[in-house]
Enzyme design. Sequence first.
Site, PDB file in Angstrom:
ATOM      1  N   LEU A 134      -2.685  10.817   8.266  1.00 12.27           N
ATOM      2  CA  LEU A 134      -3.547  10.448   7.151  1.00 12.27           C
ATOM      3  C   LEU A 134      -3.147  10.997   5.781  1.00 12.27           C
ATOM      4  O   LEU A 134      -3.305  10.295   4.785  1.00 12.27           O
ATOM      5  CB  LEU A 134      -4.998  10.830   7.457  1.00 12.27           C
ATOM      6  CG  LEU A 134      -5.573  10.156   8.712  1.00 12.27           C
ATOM      7  CD1 LEU A 134      -7.034  10.550   8.893  1.00 12.27           C
ATOM      8  CD2 LEU A 134      -5.426   8.648   8.658  1.00 12.27           C
TER       9      LEU A 134
ATOM     10  N   LEU B 129      -1.150  12.017   2.363  1.00 12.77           N
ATOM     11  CA  LEU B 129       0.020  11.506   1.666  1.00 12.77           C
ATOM     12  C   LEU B 129       1.197  12.433   1.926  1.00 12.77           C
ATOM     13  O   LEU B 129       1.045  13.658   1.937  1.00 12.77           O
ATOM     14  CB  LEU B 129      -0.237  11.427   0.158  1.00 12.77           C
ATOM     15  CG  LEU B 129      -1.140  10.295  -0.322  1.00 12.77           C
ATOM     16  CD1 LEU B 129      -1.387  10.425  -1.822  1.00 12.77           C
ATOM     17  CD2 LEU B 129      -0.528   8.941  -0.006  1.00 12.77           C
TER      18      LEU B 129
ATOM     19  N   HIS C 118       0.730   0.821   9.758  1.00 14.78           N
ATOM     20  CA  HIS C 118      -0.571   0.586   9.113  1.00 14.78           C
ATOM     21  C   HIS C 118      -1.297  -0.525   9.873  1.00 14.78           C
ATOM     22  O   HIS C 118      -0.701  -1.552  10.188  1.00 14.78           O
ATOM     23  CB  HIS C 118      -0.375   0.182   7.648  1.00 14.78           C
ATOM     24  CG  HIS C 118      -1.664   0.060   6.902  1.00 14.78           C
ATOM     25  ND1 HIS C 118      -2.359   1.159   6.449  1.00 14.78           N
ATOM     26  CD2 HIS C 118      -2.397  -1.017   6.563  1.00 14.78           C
ATOM     27  CE1 HIS C 118      -3.466   0.761   5.851  1.00 14.78           C
ATOM     28  NE2 HIS C 118      -3.513  -0.564   5.905  1.00 14.78           N
TER      29      HIS C 118
END
Length: 195
Positions: free
Chosen positions: A87, A89, A106
Amino acid sequence: MEKVNIAIFVSGSGTNCENLIRHFSGSERVNCALVVSNKTDAYGLVRAERLGVPTAVTPKPELNNFEVMMPLLKKYNIHFVVLAGFLPLVPDFLIEAYPRRIVNIHPALLPKYGGKGMWGHHVHEAVKAAGETETGMTVHYVTPVCDSGEIIAQYRVALSPEDSADDIAAKEHQLEMEHFPQIVEQVIDETFYNI
């Protein structure tokens, strides 16, 4: 050439992580060398340990610390990184260290339903709310902008108006189980072996 060592980054249950480890078990070209999670309670860590893959926990401060992450990845001689339900970045220094060697999965057909806050059930609920007639999975290269990297592959599945968000999630997850390891293998073969 030596085997390509991959690190799998997970945040949750780790079904894709386990699927990747099992897929590459016995591979002559790819070794699942490390599983990294930002969460101590991610079940993906348990799955990895059961399959004999070393694990590491790097909460956000460690994840974003060059002095922590780069030695960790160097210790395991990591060549390639796979985000499998991860999750946070990815920090820019990792993207720069692994150009076109970090891929993400995704649970939607990007560019739809991507970006900040669009993960897991949030994606499937948005797909349902929009009345989409199909959904799918996307595998893409990771860049500094969330979910905006070059698309490597997409697979689609039809939806019916009766499908709940959970039904949509189940259909999409089946695509992940079926296709994700092969896509990762294909990218690694092209990147490192010119196959």
